[in-house]
Design a protein around this motif. Structure first.
Motif, short mmCIF file in Angstrom:
data_model
loop_
_atom_site.label_atom_id
_atom_site.label_comp_id
_atom_site.label_asym_id
_atom_site.label_seq_id
_atom_site.Cartn_x
_atom_site.Cartn_y
_atom_site.Cartn_z
N PHE A 63 37.89 40.20 27.41
CA PHE A 63 38.19 40.06 28.68
C PHE A 63 38.29 41.61 29.41
O PHE A 63 38.81 42.52 29.08
CB PHE A 63 39.87 39.32 28.75
CG PHE A 63 40.21 38.93 30.07
CD1 PHE A 63 39.59 37.56 30.53
CD2 PHE A 63 40.80 39.49 30.93
CE1 PHE A 63 40.30 36.98 31.88
CE2 PHE A 63 41.43 38.92 32.10
CZ PHE A 63 41.03 37.93 32.61
N ARG A 75 38.13 34.35 28.59
CA ARG A 75 38.96 33.53 29.48
C ARG A 75 39.42 32.24 29.05
O ARG A 75 38.94 31.83 27.74
CB ARG A 75 38.04 33.11 30.62
CG ARG A 75 37.47 34.35 31.49
CD ARG A 75 36.11 34.03 32.20
NE ARG A 75 35.14 33.66 31.36
CZ ARG A 75 34.20 33.08 31.76
NH1 ARG A 75 34.10 32.71 32.88
NH2 ARG A 75 32.97 32.91 30.88
N ASP A 79 40.77 29.58 33.99
CA ASP A 79 40.04 30.53 34.22
C ASP A 79 38.72 30.15 35.11
O ASP A 79 38.29 30.37 35.79
CB ASP A 79 39.96 31.83 33.48
CG ASP A 79 41.27 32.57 32.83
OD1 ASP A 79 41.99 32.39 33.94
OD2 ASP A 79 41.20 32.99 31.82
N TYR A 90 41.86 35.22 39.82
CA TYR A 90 42.59 34.27 39.15
C TYR A 90 44.00 34.20 39.86
O TYR A 90 44.48 35.22 40.26
CB TYR A 90 42.82 34.90 37.40
CG TYR A 90 41.46 34.84 36.74
CD1 TYR A 90 40.39 34.01 36.94
CD2 TYR A 90 40.98 36.04 36.18
CE1 TYR A 90 39.09 33.95 36.25
CE2 TYR A 90 39.92 36.32 35.61
CZ TYR A 90 38.86 35.30 35.49
OH TYR A 90 37.81 35.42 34.99
#
Length: 362
Positions: A63, A75, A79, A90
């Motif tokens: 990530f 994710r 997401d 997000y």
């Protein structure tokens, strides 16, 4: 080194393109709210006194920026659905939300939480669904205040947003199926316990509706009996490879979600609830969470099934269904999120998918 957000999103679009056309950067709804447990948590538990947190390596190895509190290598489904809906950022966690950034939505999800207020307290502090609803009520006040400043005649934003709701797994894992410390398994049969959950869930969802939600997505539960944690605790070798008694208990809950959607849509004016059949989607995609061999990508703790802090995860994170003993890898959860957004089968979503839900007038 983790690739950049844009690089990762381009790779994701190449995978998702066969399912649907995505217009990146043009949100299809004005805001996105997420309620749920560790499958959607993006960091709300980080400062709580709980074992249910994931703000340390190897979580977040794939990530951008590393560990955030997501219980994954990358994710989660919230997401990915946000990206498919066209959001370039997000939604903030509730604990970090401030000012007018709440207008794009908020993520309230809390690892370990459930429908019942006592669920997950064996792990420490969690934001139950009731607590998340209370937090959302605070957000609604902030949003309405911001909208009055901007346009006193237009307060319908909340009706247009998408609300992702996913609860129930922990009501089994950290409540009903606990080997000790829970009375629910002695008080209720699996059938009775599912009724208890649905009754409470219905009241909570009506409260969410009363806070302005209209487009609400209910996620069914995965086959938790196939998770490495539950399989490893089974006293005898399992021919199916899964703990069938756990999966049968969860099926009782899942079977009640479609009738719940029908009832809420019938009784609540303007309500547009939909159900995502996570179990069907997983079974239609061999290798996804709930159907793959119960192996983990990271070294896990025998106490709570989380990754051991700062240990190196597996190099091939495209193959394992599970990152730790309970949670799927990003690769594993992506098809479920994609088919929730645009179904590939009539059994994926009922009565419609998220794409069509987002297009409905309010």
């Amino acid at each position: 080194m983790a690739c950049s957000y844009n690089q990762r999103f381009i790779l994701f679009l190449s995978y998702a393109f066969s399912f649907t056309r995505v217009v990146y950067g043009v949100p299809q709804v004005p805001c996105l709210f997420a309620f749920g447990d560790s499958l959607a948590d993006t960091g709300n538990n980080n400062d709580l006194n709980t074992m249910a947190k994931a703000n340390f390596p190897p979580y977040g190895v794939d990530f951008p920026g590393g560990p955030t509190g997501r219980f994954s290598n990358g994710r989660n489904y919230a997401d990915i659905i946000g990206e498919l809906l066209g959001f370039t950022e997000y939604p903030p966690t509730y604990v970090t939300s401030q000012g007018k950034n709440v207008l794009m939505g908020v993520n309230y999800a809390s690892g370990g939480s459930g429908i019942l207020p006592e669920t997950g307290t064996n792990l420490g502090e969690v934001f139950s669904f009731d607590a998340q609803l209370s937090n959302h009520n605070t957000t609604v006040t902030r949003i309405n205040n911001a909208l009055r400043e901007k346009d006193p005649d237009n307060l319908s934003l909340l009706n247009k947003c998408i609300y992702l709701v996913g609860f129930g797994s922990n009501d089994y894992i950290n409540n009903y199926l606990l080997p000790q410390g829970s009375e629910t398994s002695t008080l209720y049969t699996p059938d009775q316990f599912a009724d208890v959950l649905i009754k409470q869930y219905s009241a909570q969802l009506i409260k969410l509706y009363n806070y302005g939600a209209r487009k609400i997505v209910l996620f069914g539960l995965a086959m938790i009996g196939c998770s490495p944690a539950l399989v490893s605790m089974a006293p005898v070798k399992l021919e199916s490879g899964c703990v069938d008694i756990a999966n049968l208990a969860v099926k009782q809950f899942n079977d009640r979600l479609t009738p719940l959607v029908d009832t809420l849509n019938r009784d609540l004016q303007g309500a547009k609830f939909i159900f995502i059949n996570s179990t069907h989607i997983a079974s239609a995609n061999p290798g996804l969470n709930g159907t793959a061999p119960a192996v983990t990508c990271c070294q896990t703790s025998n106490i709570d099934g989380r990754c051991v802090e700062n240990q190196q995860p597996c190099n091939d994170r495209m193959t394992p269904a599970f990152f730790d003993a309970f949670h799927p890898t990003e690769k594993s959860v992506a098809p479920t999120a994609i088919r929730a957004y645009k179904s590939a089968s009539p059994l994926d979503a009922y009565p419609m998918d998220i794409l069509h839900l987002s297009q409905l007038p309010t």
